[in-house]
Design a protein around this motif. Structure first.
Motif, PDB file in Angstrom:
ATOM      1  N   ASP A  77       0.857  -1.183   0.000  1.00 46.88           N
ATOM      2  CA  ASP A  77       0.000   0.000   0.000  1.00 46.88           C
ATOM      3  C   ASP A  77       0.897   1.239   0.000  1.00 46.88           C
ATOM      4  OD1 ASP A  77      -2.118   1.695   0.077  1.00 46.88           O
ATOM      5  OD2 ASP A  77      -3.016   0.919   1.896  1.00 46.88           O
ATOM      6  N   LEU A  78       1.189   1.804   1.170  1.00 47.97           N
ATOM      7  CA  LEU A  78       2.165   2.900   1.219  1.00 47.97           C
ATOM      8  C   LEU A  78       3.566   2.403   0.893  1.00 47.97           C
ATOM      9  CD1 LEU A  78       1.048   4.939   4.359  1.00 47.97           C
ATOM     10  CD2 LEU A  78       1.117   5.754   1.999  1.00 47.97           C
ATOM     11  N   ALA A  79       3.777   1.115   1.128  1.00 46.40           N
ATOM     12  CA  ALA A  79       5.071   0.523   0.775  1.00 46.40           C
ATOM     13  C   ALA A  79       5.112   0.207  -0.720  1.00 46.40           C
ATOM     14  CB  ALA A  79       5.294  -0.750   1.576  1.00 46.40           C
ATOM     15  N   GLU A  80       6.192   0.586  -1.351  1.00 50.78           N
ATOM     16  CA  GLU A  80       6.387   0.221  -2.760  1.00 50.78           C
ATOM     17  C   GLU A  80       6.893  -1.215  -2.832  1.00 50.78           C
ATOM     18  OE1 GLU A  80       8.272   2.139  -6.811  1.00 50.78           O
ATOM     19  OE2 GLU A  80       9.003   2.823  -4.865  1.00 50.78           O
ATOM     20  N   ASN A  81       7.768  -1.576  -1.878  1.00 51.14           N
ATOM     21  CA  ASN A  81       8.268  -2.942  -1.778  1.00 51.14           C
ATOM     22  C   ASN A  81       8.838  -3.133  -0.373  1.00 51.14           C
ATOM     23  OD1 ASN A  81      11.186  -2.109  -1.799  1.00 51.14           O
ATOM     24  ND2 ASN A  81      10.653  -1.475  -3.888  1.00 51.14           N
ATOM     25  N   TYR A  82       9.200  -4.369  -0.056  1.00 57.72           N
ATOM     26  CA  TYR A  82       9.790  -4.653   1.255  1.00 57.72           C
ATOM     27  C   TYR A  82      10.649  -5.905   1.169  1.00 57.72           C
ATOM     28  CZ  TYR A  82       6.033  -8.140   1.705  1.00 57.72           C
ATOM     29  OH  TYR A  82       5.178  -9.197   1.499  1.00 57.72           O
ATOM     30  N   THR A  83      11.551  -6.031   2.146  1.00 57.86           N
ATOM     31  CA  THR A  83      12.385  -7.223   2.243  1.00 57.86           C
ATOM     32  C   THR A  83      12.315  -7.757   3.669  1.00 57.86           C
ATOM     33  OG1 THR A  83      14.350  -5.907   2.801  1.00 57.86           O
ATOM     34  CG2 THR A  83      13.984  -6.417   0.467  1.00 57.86           C
ATOM     35  N   VAL A  84      12.539  -9.067   3.798  1.00 52.35           N
ATOM     36  CA  VAL A  84      12.543  -9.722   5.108  1.00 52.35           C
ATOM     37  C   VAL A  84      13.882 -10.429   5.264  1.00 52.35           C
ATOM     38  CG1 VAL A  84      11.373 -11.356   6.629  1.00 52.35           C
ATOM     39  CG2 VAL A  84      10.043 -10.069   4.927  1.00 52.35           C
ATOM     40  N   SER A  85      14.523 -10.238   6.415  1.00 55.43           N
ATOM     41  CA  SER A  85      15.837 -10.847   6.645  1.00 55.43           C
ATOM     42  C   SER A  85      15.730 -12.368   6.692  1.00 55.43           C
ATOM     43  CB  SER A  85      16.442 -10.332   7.955  1.00 55.43           C
ATOM     44  OG  SER A  85      15.640 -10.718   9.055  1.00 55.43           O
ATOM     45  N   GLU A  86      16.849 -13.021   6.569  1.00 54.74           N
ATOM     46  CA  GLU A  86      16.868 -14.483   6.555  1.00 54.74           C
ATOM     47  C   GLU A  86      16.343 -15.074   7.856  1.00 54.74           C
ATOM     48  OE1 GLU A  86      20.128 -18.075   5.798  1.00 54.74           O
ATOM     49  OE2 GLU A  86      20.565 -16.032   5.093  1.00 54.74           O
ATOM     50  N   ASP A  87      16.601 -14.409   8.986  1.00 57.57           N
ATOM     51  CA  ASP A  87      16.109 -14.922  10.270  1.00 57.57           C
ATOM     52  C   ASP A  87      14.671 -14.476  10.564  1.00 57.57           C
ATOM     53  OD1 ASP A  87      16.360 -12.267  10.891  1.00 57.57           O
ATOM     54  OD2 ASP A  87      17.779 -12.541  12.543  1.00 57.57           O
ATOM     55  N   LYS A  88      14.062 -13.755   9.599  1.00 54.43           N
ATOM     56  CA  LYS A  88      12.660 -13.309   9.663  1.00 54.43           C
ATOM     57  C   LYS A  88      12.367 -12.395  10.857  1.00 54.43           C
ATOM     58  CE  LYS A  88      11.004 -17.502   7.341  1.00 54.43           C
ATOM     59  NZ  LYS A  88      11.280 -16.922   6.018  1.00 54.43           N
ATOM     60  N   LYS A  89      13.377 -11.644  11.268  1.00 54.44           N
ATOM     61  CA  LYS A  89      13.194 -10.707  12.382  1.00 54.44           C
ATOM     62  C   LYS A  89      13.317  -9.244  11.961  1.00 54.44           C
ATOM     63  CE  LYS A  89      14.772 -13.770  16.117  1.00 54.44           C
ATOM     64  NZ  LYS A  89      15.743 -13.891  17.242  1.00 54.44           N
ATOM     65  N   ILE A  90      13.795  -9.006  10.749  1.00 51.66           N
ATOM     66  CA  ILE A  90      13.984  -7.627  10.291  1.00 51.66           C
ATOM     67  C   ILE A  90      13.187  -7.419   8.994  1.00 51.66           C
ATOM     68  CG2 ILE A  90      15.624  -5.889   9.516  1.00 51.66           C
ATOM     69  CD1 ILE A  90      17.762  -7.302  11.188  1.00 51.66           C
ATOM     70  N   TYR A  91      12.294  -6.445   9.041  1.00 50.27           N
ATOM     71  CA  TYR A  91      11.465  -6.093   7.886  1.00 50.27           C
ATOM     72  C   TYR A  91      11.828  -4.676   7.459  1.00 50.27           C
ATOM     73  CZ  TYR A  91       8.400 -10.087   8.937  1.00 50.27           C
ATOM     74  OH  TYR A  91       7.891 -11.341   9.166  1.00 50.27           O
ATOM     75  N   THR A  92      12.206  -4.514   6.215  1.00 53.36           N
ATOM     76  CA  THR A  92      12.580  -3.194   5.697  1.00 53.36           C
ATOM     77  C   THR A  92      11.611  -2.796   4.588  1.00 53.36           C
ATOM     78  OG1 THR A  92      14.905  -3.642   6.195  1.00 53.36           O
ATOM     79  CG2 THR A  92      14.426  -1.808   4.713  1.00 53.36           C
ATOM     80  N   PHE A  93      11.000  -1.619   4.727  1.00 54.26           N
ATOM     81  CA  PHE A  93       9.997  -1.149   3.776  1.00 54.26           C
ATOM     82  C   PHE A  93      10.476   0.111   3.074  1.00 54.26           C
ATOM     83  CE2 PHE A  93       7.696  -3.714   6.755  1.00 54.26           C
ATOM     84  CZ  PHE A  93       6.703  -4.331   6.010  1.00 54.26           C
ATOM     85  N   ASN A  94      10.378   0.106   1.759  1.00 54.18           N
ATOM     86  CA  ASN A  94      10.628   1.297   0.960  1.00 54.18           C
ATOM     87  C   ASN A  94       9.275   1.881   0.568  1.00 54.18           C
ATOM     88  OD1 ASN A  94      13.556   1.057   0.792  1.00 54.18           O
ATOM     89  ND2 ASN A  94      13.162  -0.747  -0.478  1.00 54.18           N
ATOM     90  N   LEU A  95       9.034   3.124   0.947  1.00 54.02           N
ATOM     91  CA  LEU A  95       7.744   3.752   0.705  1.00 54.02           C
ATOM     92  C   LEU A  95       7.649   4.318  -0.706  1.00 54.02           C
ATOM     93  CD1 LEU A  95       7.242   5.780   4.032  1.00 54.02           C
ATOM     94  CD2 LEU A  95       6.872   3.349   3.610  1.00 54.02           C
ATOM     95  N   VAL A  96       6.415   4.426  -1.193  1.00 51.81           N
ATOM     96  CA  VAL A  96       6.202   5.145  -2.446  1.00 51.81           C
ATOM     97  C   VAL A  96       6.540   6.610  -2.185  1.00 51.81           C
ATOM     98  CG1 VAL A  96       4.411   3.570  -3.260  1.00 51.81           C
ATOM     99  CG2 VAL A  96       3.764   5.566  -1.895  1.00 51.81           C
TER     100      VAL A  96
END
Length: 587
Positions: A77-96
């Motif tokens: 939605d507001l995020a254009e895309n996102y990534t999740v770390s290998e250990d699934k504890k870190i979520y990084t969102f790039n906004l539109v």
């Protein structure tokens, strides 16, 4: 005349030929008026989950990092895309970079970080606070934000559908005054619609709430020009919502109870039956030091209930009877074991600890207590024991059901009496009456209190003022049972409505949040259900379907499954009323 006929025929043929290259297309315009029983209180994503009306409006006015589409799939939605770390504890969102607030200021990562800081602030007592506890939020750049989780949380993405608040608006308001701010009713968001105006009656009741199309919406702007919510205090009556539907003062209804469905049979609407992860249950208040502290009593109350009969009588079988809060399609779901009501077995349970007292003996007991009470307070010299007994009998008869043949009392001389509270709706009235009947067959007297849906939200849930609460819970898209059954959620605004505490259950619920292994998740939910069934903190009755009344002038509605009633707006930007046409030639 022949040449004129030929000319007209040629024109007609040309028109038919050209018409095949004209296709209908949505046009901007039109007003949609939806009738709603209820009233907005806090149209703010931080608080809105406690009030379905507020939640629906925030869905139109605000945007989250992600959202659910009409198929209940998570999309950006507001995020254009996102990534999740290998250990699934870190979520990084790039906004539109083209999202703006309704006051034209840009939406940035600072707004995201600010919103989640508010969510965790205990001063605000957000119902969502527990979901984000311990999560670190940091701005990486103007349009990048990072979440660091203390533990793996598989359902974290679904939690990020919560709307984002504008920092430049809310940061200047002292946090202890945020609940009182006017912006809770006149919000500035970034969603597809923006606040236009509200109409408030002299009583304070908001009768109309108007939204207008956000032409600068960062994704596809909506086609509908004005979205209006018309509020009512009841369904029926001359000033009720159904009369407004019949007279076309509203175009559709946000929801219609099954008992009233036939009254929506008008030509200008259609009914959309949506799958909703919701259940209705009887929640026992285990914090009250009364008869429900006795597990045997809770087991007997459960055995006495005929769930299929309740489903048939209240919803005309439009739903499914259940025996657990884990619903169909969720990990750990199992086919329910449904009894048809076992009063004989329930009475055997109770006979071990609760003695029977005949209806007549109980009546005489109440009359004696009435005479004793009024004899000590009466100042009228003409009052006598006999006249007091007569007046007492008259009053007492009003509180007793002639169908209840016996009552129960324990060794502590405590009578088996319960106060059941529920919303004043046709569905719950019917269900409560049936339940009281089942329980009187095992000697338990049930006093029923019907309250408005507004009072349920504002005081009953807050004060936990009930022995038994007949209530519907919307689980949402996330199968996580933590908000409803973990001991940390006992106090308001937590949703542990039974005040249930069990260390093993707490441990299981935490493990569920930390695992992404499907088999382990399934096993944990099965163990959770086993412990819940043993403790009987509630009686799970049925999972209803959700019926939305949609105006026939609306095109483009394409929603089948929802996690909350507010999800009926999942593809609202595709809805349209006005229809035009355009040329389309084959290449």
């Amino acid at each position: 005349m022949t040449w004129i006929t030929l000319l007209l025929s040629a024109i007609a043929l040309a028109g038919l030929f050209l018409a095949q290259f004209r296709i209908p297309v949505p046009q901007i315009g039109g007003e949609y008026v939806e009738g709603v029983v209820g009233n907005p209180r806090l149209i703010n994503p931080i608080f809105a989950s406690a009030n379905e009306t507020d939640l629906g409006l925030t869905r139109l006015l605000y945007s989250g990092l992600v959202r659910f589409n009409g198929k209940q799939e998570i999309v950006t939605d507001l995020a254009e895309n996102y990534t999740v770390s290998e250990d699934k504890k870190i979520y990084t969102f790039n906004l539109v970079s083209n999202a703006h607030w309704h006051d034209a200021k840009s939406v940035t990562a600072r707004d995201v970080a600010f919103t989640f800081a508010l969510l965790e602030d205990p001063t605000l007592a957000s119902p969502l606070a527990g979901t984000f506890a311990g999560i670190k939020v940091e701005t990486v750049s103007e349009y990048t934000v990072r979440f660091t989780l203390p533990e793996v949380y598989p359902a974290f993405l679904s939690a990020l559908t919560v709307g984002i608040l504008p920092e430049h608006i809310w940061s200047i308001i002292p946090r202890d005054q945020i609940r009182l701010a006017e912006m809770n009713l006149k919000p500035i968001g970034s969603g597809p619609f923006q606040f236009k105006r509200l109409i408030r009656e002299e009583t304070g009741f908001i009768s109309r709430y108007e939204l207008s199309r956000n032409a600068e919406y960062y994704r596809q702007p909506p086609y509908i020009k004005d979205m209006v919510w018309q509020f009512y205090s009841e369904y029926e009556g001359d000033n009720g919502m159904l009369e407004a539907l019949r007279t076309k003062k509203v175009s559709g209804l946000n929801f219609i109870p099954t008992a009233l469905k036939e009254k929506t049979a008008v030509k200008h609407v259609r009914l959309a039956t949506l799958q909703l992860p919701q259940y209705t249950a009887l929640f026992f208040n285990l914090n009250n030091e009364g008869i429900l502290s006795d597990k045997t009593m809770r087991q007997a109350l459960s055995l006495a209930i005929n769930k299929p009969k309740i489903l048939q009588e209240t919803l005309d079988n439009e739903g499914a009877a259940i025996d657990s809060p884990v619903l169909f399609g969720f990990p750990g779901y199992k086919n329910p074991l449904l009894q048809l009501g076992l009063p004989e077995e329930a009475n055997e349970f109770l006979d071990k600890k609760w003695s029977r007292i005949s209806a007549e003996d109980y009546r005489q007991k109440l009359i004696t207590e009435y005479v004793e009470e009024h004899s000590s307070t009466s100042t009228a010299s003409t009052d006598t024991t006999s006249t007091l007994a007569i007046s007492g009998a008259t009053e007492i008869e009003k509180t007793l059901s002639p169908a209840q043949l016996f009552y129960r009392i324990n060794k502590n001389k405590t009578m088996a009496i319960l106060n059941l509270v529920t919303a004043d709706t046709p569905e719950y009235r019917e269900a409560a009456a049936l339940i009281a009947g089942y329980w009187q067959d095992i000697g338990v007297k049930t006093n029923i209190t019907y309250v408005s849906q507004k009072e349920i939200a504002q005081s009953i849930l807050k004060d936990r003022d009930y022995d038994v609460l007949l209530y519907g819970v919307i689980v949402g898209s996330d199968p996580d049972q933590f908000p409803f059954w973990h001991s940390s959620q006992v106090k308001y605004p937590g949703l542990n409505l039974s005040g249930y505490t069990n260390k093993k259950v707490d441990e299981i619920l935490l493990k569920i949040r930390q695992t992404s292994d499907s088999q382990q998740l399934n096993d944990l939910y099965l163990e959770f259900q086993k412990l819940l069934a043993e403790d009987v903190p509630a009686i799970f009755l049925y999972s209803p379907t959700y019926v939305y009344v949609l105006g026939n002038q609306i095109y483009g509605f394409a929603v089948e499954r929802i996690a909350h009633p507010a999800d009926r707006f999942a593809n609202v930007t595709d809805w349209y009323i006005k229809i035009g046409s355009e040329w389309k030639f084959k290449k």
